[in-house]
Design an enzyme around this catalytic site. Structure first.
Site, short mmCIF file in Angstrom:
data_model
loop_
_atom_site.label_atom_id
_atom_site.label_comp_id
_atom_site.label_asym_id
_atom_site.label_seq_id
_atom_site.Cartn_x
_atom_site.Cartn_y
_atom_site.Cartn_z
N LYS A 13 0.83 -1.21 0.00
CA LYS A 13 0.00 0.00 0.00
C LYS A 13 0.86 1.26 0.00
O LYS A 13 0.64 2.18 -0.77
CB LYS A 13 -0.91 0.06 1.25
CG LYS A 13 -1.84 -1.12 1.41
CD LYS A 13 -2.68 -0.99 2.67
CE LYS A 13 -1.91 -0.98 3.98
NZ LYS A 13 -1.17 -2.22 4.25
N ARG A 88 -9.19 1.34 8.71
CA ARG A 88 -8.84 -0.06 9.02
C ARG A 88 -9.95 -0.76 9.78
O ARG A 88 -9.81 -1.95 10.09
CB ARG A 88 -7.57 -0.09 9.86
CG ARG A 88 -6.29 -0.30 9.07
CD ARG A 88 -5.13 -0.35 10.05
NE ARG A 88 -4.04 -1.12 9.56
CZ ARG A 88 -2.91 -0.59 9.05
NH1 ARG A 88 -2.77 0.70 8.96
NH2 ARG A 88 -1.93 -1.36 8.66
N ARG A 127 11.47 -6.11 4.63
CA ARG A 127 11.20 -4.66 4.59
C ARG A 127 12.18 -3.93 5.49
O ARG A 127 12.47 -4.36 6.60
CB ARG A 127 9.76 -4.38 5.05
CG ARG A 127 9.52 -2.88 5.25
CD ARG A 127 8.07 -2.49 5.12
NE ARG A 127 7.25 -2.94 6.24
CZ ARG A 127 5.94 -2.68 6.33
NH1 ARG A 127 5.32 -2.01 5.36
NH2 ARG A 127 5.27 -3.12 7.36
N ARG A 160 11.44 -2.67 11.29
CA ARG A 160 10.50 -2.18 12.30
C ARG A 160 10.23 -3.27 13.34
O ARG A 160 10.11 -4.43 13.00
CB ARG A 160 9.17 -1.78 11.63
CG ARG A 160 9.18 -0.37 11.09
CD ARG A 160 8.03 -0.08 10.14
NE ARG A 160 6.73 -0.62 10.54
CZ ARG A 160 5.63 -0.54 9.78
NH1 ARG A 160 5.67 0.06 8.61
NH2 ARG A 160 4.50 -1.07 10.19
N ARG A 171 -0.69 -9.36 13.24
CA ARG A 171 -1.27 -8.28 12.43
C ARG A 171 -2.12 -8.83 11.30
O ARG A 171 -3.11 -8.22 10.91
CB ARG A 171 -0.15 -7.39 11.87
CG ARG A 171 0.47 -6.51 12.96
CD ARG A 171 1.81 -5.95 12.56
NE ARG A 171 1.73 -5.00 11.48
CZ ARG A 171 2.76 -4.69 10.70
NH1 ARG A 171 3.92 -5.28 10.87
NH2 ARG A 171 2.60 -3.81 9.76
P1 ADP Z 1 1.62 -1.53 7.34
O1 ADP Z 1 2.45 -0.61 6.47
O2 ADP Z 1 2.31 -2.77 7.62
O3 ADP Z 1 0.24 -1.75 6.80
P2 ADP Z 1 1.19 0.73 9.02
O4 ADP Z 1 2.45 1.49 8.98
O5 ADP Z 1 0.07 1.20 8.15
O6 ADP Z 1 1.51 -0.78 8.72
O7 ADP Z 1 0.65 0.65 10.51
C1 ADP Z 1 1.47 0.19 11.57
C2 ADP Z 1 0.61 0.03 12.80
O8 ADP Z 1 0.03 1.31 13.17
C3 ADP Z 1 -0.58 -0.89 12.65
O9 ADP Z 1 -0.25 -2.24 12.85
C4 ADP Z 1 -1.52 -0.36 13.75
O10 ADP Z 1 -1.09 -0.79 15.03
C5 ADP Z 1 -1.28 1.13 13.68
N1 ADP Z 1 -2.23 1.78 12.76
C6 ADP Z 1 -1.96 2.35 11.57
N2 ADP Z 1 -3.08 2.82 11.00
C7 ADP Z 1 -4.11 2.54 11.85
C8 ADP Z 1 -5.51 2.75 11.82
N3 ADP Z 1 -6.13 3.34 10.79
N4 ADP Z 1 -6.25 2.31 12.88
C9 ADP Z 1 -5.66 1.71 13.92
N5 ADP Z 1 -4.34 1.46 14.01
C10 ADP Z 1 -3.56 1.87 12.98
P1 ADP Z 2 2.31 -1.80 3.19
O1 ADP Z 2 2.34 -0.29 3.17
O2 ADP Z 2 1.07 -2.36 2.56
O3 ADP Z 2 2.55 -2.35 4.55
P2 ADP Z 2 4.88 -1.65 1.78
O4 ADP Z 2 4.60 -0.76 0.61
O5 ADP Z 2 5.65 -1.09 2.90
O6 ADP Z 2 3.49 -2.32 2.27
O7 ADP Z 2 5.61 -2.96 1.22
C1 ADP Z 2 6.02 -4.00 2.10
C2 ADP Z 2 7.42 -4.49 1.69
O8 ADP Z 2 7.33 -5.17 0.43
C3 ADP Z 2 8.43 -3.35 1.48
O9 ADP Z 2 9.70 -3.82 1.85
C4 ADP Z 2 8.36 -3.09 -0.03
O10 ADP Z 2 9.61 -2.59 -0.52
C5 ADP Z 2 8.06 -4.49 -0.58
N1 ADP Z 2 7.17 -4.47 -1.74
C6 ADP Z 2 6.16 -3.61 -2.02
N2 ADP Z 2 5.53 -3.93 -3.18
C7 ADP Z 2 6.16 -5.04 -3.65
C8 ADP Z 2 5.99 -5.87 -4.81
N3 ADP Z 2 5.03 -5.63 -5.72
N4 ADP Z 2 6.82 -6.93 -4.95
C9 ADP Z 2 7.79 -7.19 -4.03
N5 ADP Z 2 8.01 -6.46 -2.92
C10 ADP Z 2 7.21 -5.39 -2.73
#
Ligand code: ADP
Ligand code: ADP
Ligand code: ZN
Length: 214
Positions: A13, A88, A127, A160, A171
């Site tokens: 995302k 979420r 990541r 992280r 998660r």
């Molecule tokens: P990811 O990139 O893996 O999807 P995020 O960076 O978006 O993770 O979020 C990391 C953490 O921050 C989540 O696991 C949750 O604990 C918290 N968080 C982020 N966005 C929200 C939301 N909209 N509602 C509740 N918790 C959130």
């Molecule tokens: P989210 O915001 O949904 O948690 P991220 O954009 O941070 O996801 O992506 C999660 C991990 O996967 C990061 O290390 C990113 O560089 C990698 N990644 C993202 N998109 C792809 C893809 N299409 N193929 C392989 N790796 C990816």
């Protein structure tokens, strides 16, 4: 243009949201980044949020909803935004719908980046994040120019705490229980579009551009 990114943790995302933000010149609003910035600065919100984030749980809606509503009222969001990691939960989505309705507005598209759980676990271990500027890398798929150093701001990259395998599994459970129902919610609004997130990043972005219109 107002876009929501849906998908499991690690689906890509953030990666795609940044590219959308660049191409359409709209802000990338990531609740995860906002929480991490608050944790880094040691704010009250950050301290409260950290307890949930470290356990792989969602930060409670009471702490999250107002934060986002305030952010979206800032002037840089006037021409739209790409929301990454919000909503979420169903109450978060309902609050966004009703706040926008008050202004006679609505979200244009909810883009669901679809990646099966088994790919997620593999992806997350690789990541690496810059906690200073929010940039994200991958040890195999998105390497920085210099190992362990952020291309954009030269600070050190980290794994992280919540990307460790035990927390990722938690998660994913939370995602299926609390966030996945949003797919149906936005399908019912007629604005859900799903892309195959297992393709490489470039192809995922092409699929998104096809949806949004170049
Ligand atoms: P990811 O990139 O893996 O999807 P995020 O960076 O978006 O993770 O979020 C990391 C953490 O921050 C989540 O696991 C949750 O604990 C918290 N968080 C982020 N966005 C929200 C939301 N909209 N509602 C509740 N918790 C959130
Ligand atoms: P989210 O915001 O949904 O948690 P991220 O954009 O941070 O996801 O992506 C999660 C991990 O996967 C990061 O290390 C990113 O560089 C990698 N990644 C993202 N998109 C792809 C893809 N299409 N193929 C392989 N790796 C990816
Ligand atoms: Zn950086």
């Amino acid at each position: 243009m107002k876009i929501i990114m849906l998908g499991a943790p690690g689906a890509g995302k953030g990666t795609q949201a940044k590219r959308i933000a660049d191409k359409w010149q709209i802000p990338h609003v990531s609740t995860g980044d906002i929480f991490r910035a608050n944790i880094k600065q040691g704010t009250e919100l950050g301290n409260k949020a950290k307890a949930f984030i470290d356990k792989g749980m969602l930060v409670p809606d009471e702490l999250t909803i107002e934060l986002v509503i305030d952010r979206l009222q800032q002037s840089d969001c006037a021409n739209g935004y790409v929301l990454d990691g919000y909503p979420r939960t169903i109450p978060q989505a309902e609050s966004l719908t009703s706040e926008l309705n008050k202004l006679g507005e609505s979200v244009d598209y909810a883009i669901n980046v679809d990646v099966p759980d088994e790919n997620i676990v593999r992806r997350m271990g690789g990541r690496r994040a810059c906690l200073t500027c929010g940039a994200t890398y991958h040890i195999a798929y998105a390497q920085p120019k210099q190992e362990g150093i952020c291309d954009r701001c030269q600070n050190a990259l980290v794994l992280r705490d919540d990307d460790k395998p035990e927390t990722v599994l938690k998660r994913l459970d939370v995602y299926h229980a609390q966030t996945q129902p949003l797919i149906e919610y936005y399908e019912n609004q007629g604005i859900l579009r799903t892309v195959d997130g297992t393709m490489d990043m470039e192809d995922v972005f092409k699929a998104i551009v096809d949806i949004l219109g170049a």
